[in-house]
Design a protein around this motif. Structure first.
Motif, PDB file in Angstrom:
ATOM      1  N   LYS A 133       2.445 -12.027   3.829  1.00  0.00           N
ATOM      2  CA  LYS A 133       2.878 -10.866   4.603  1.00  0.00           C
ATOM      3  C   LYS A 133       1.664 -10.139   5.163  1.00  0.00           C
ATOM      4  CE  LYS A 133       7.311  -9.825   2.406  1.00  0.00           C
ATOM      5  NZ  LYS A 133       8.125  -8.781   1.746  1.00  0.00           N
ATOM      6  N   ASN A 134       1.871  -9.436   6.266  1.00  0.00           N
ATOM      7  CA  ASN A 134       0.832  -8.595   6.833  1.00  0.00           C
ATOM      8  C   ASN A 134       1.408  -7.188   6.931  1.00  0.00           C
ATOM      9  OD1 ASN A 134      -1.508  -7.722   8.010  1.00  0.00           O
ATOM     10  ND2 ASN A 134      -0.973  -8.472  10.056  1.00  0.00           N
ATOM     11  N   PRO A 135       1.473  -6.474   5.806  1.00  0.00           N
ATOM     12  CA  PRO A 135       2.189  -5.201   5.759  1.00  0.00           C
ATOM     13  C   PRO A 135       1.499  -4.112   6.569  1.00  0.00           C
ATOM     14  CG  PRO A 135       0.945  -5.523   3.746  1.00  0.00           C
ATOM     15  CD  PRO A 135       0.833  -6.805   4.525  1.00  0.00           C
ATOM     16  N   SER A 136       2.314  -3.211   7.105  1.00  0.00           N
ATOM     17  CA  SER A 136       1.771  -2.078   7.845  1.00  0.00           C
ATOM     18  C   SER A 136       1.281  -1.015   6.864  1.00  0.00           C
ATOM     19  CB  SER A 136       2.847  -1.477   8.749  1.00  0.00           C
ATOM     20  OG  SER A 136       3.869  -0.880   7.955  1.00  0.00           O
ATOM     21  N   GLY A 137       0.458  -0.127   7.385  1.00  0.00           N
ATOM     22  CA  GLY A 137      -0.029   0.958   6.544  1.00  0.00           C
ATOM     23  C   GLY A 137       1.107   1.849   6.059  1.00  0.00           C
TER      24      GLY A 137
END
Length: 247
Positions: free
Chosen positions: A152-156
């Motif tokens: 995953k590339n989670p948002s801040g």
């Protein structure tokens, strides 16, 4: 010597009992309940029966990849909420007694539903990898960000929400909130928000799940002991550190 007929009597040879017939009206509606409260109780028990059967079939379908993960999670969460709401009613709880007693009374063989109700969460929440059991990730990238976050590339924003949920839960314990109905929703928020950030089974994540199961099996107003509260705080703190290590 008895004079027996050499043939079976025809229906026309039957002479009805007029006294008995007069007491039975086949056109009369049979009432299963005499009062509104009894009807409501029977409706609630019928809904519980339906939810249990639905959950068992839902689990079977998910294991066979016959239902999308999102649909499974939505239906499972909704069914579990309905089940908990129904059995929380005092009158229903008295008639229901318990899941094992209800299953025995109605001869229900529903092992998957039994486990799901015991856990109190969809399998996609308990084990984030469960939602990906049918598909591989393909490439073998070695980037540290991908490795840590489980693809995953989670948002801040998601990271911030998960962090706030951890802190909110730990603050609730420090404020002395020990009842199941106070802690279970907050801890559910923790695991759900953490799952949105990472697919990785981070260190001590399993302790969150175990405490959710423990709380789920308690009565709504039942409280943790002081020793349990201290252990819970240590476990969630450890899980929080494990979660931060994946970022």
């Amino acid at each position: 010597m008895l004079n027996r007929q050499p043939y079976a009597p025809t229906p026309h040879s039957y002479v009805p009992n007029s006294t008995l017939s007069a007491t039975i009206n086949l056109d009369e509606e049979v009432k299963l309940a005499d009062t509104r409260a009894e009807r409501d109780l029977q409706d609630s028990l019928a809904e519980i029966f339906s939810i249990i059967v639905t959950l068992d079939e839902l689990e079977r379908a998910f294991l066979k990849d016959a239902i999308p993960e999102a649909d499974y999670t939505e239906i499972c969460e909704r069914s579990l909420k309905q089940y908990k709401s129904l059995v929380a009613d005092e009158a229903v709880a008295r008639a229901f007694v318990g899941l094992e007693e209800f299953k025995a009374e109605w001869d229900l063989e529903v092992p998957r539903a039994t486990e799901r109700i015991r856990v109190g969460m969809p399998s996609t929440t308990v084990d984030v990898s469960a939602g990906h059991h049918g598909g591989g990730s393909g490439g073998g990238g070695n980037g540290s960000k991908s490795e840590n976050s489980g693809g995953k590339n989670p948002s801040g924003q998601l990271i911030l929400e998960a962090t706030q949920d951890f802190i909110t839960f730990l603050d609730a314990l420090k404020l002395g909130l020990l009842a199941k109905d106070q802690l279970h929703p907050l801890l559910t928020d923790v695991i759900q928000s953490a799952n949105k950030v990472t697919d990785r089974d981070f260190e001590n994540r399993g302790k969150i799940v175990q405490w959710l199961i423990t709380l789920n099996q308690m009565k709504a107003t039942e409280e943790l002991s002081e020793d349990q509260a201290r252990e819970l705080e240590l476990d969630i703190n450890s899980a929080y550190q494990g979660f931060k290590a994946t970022l």
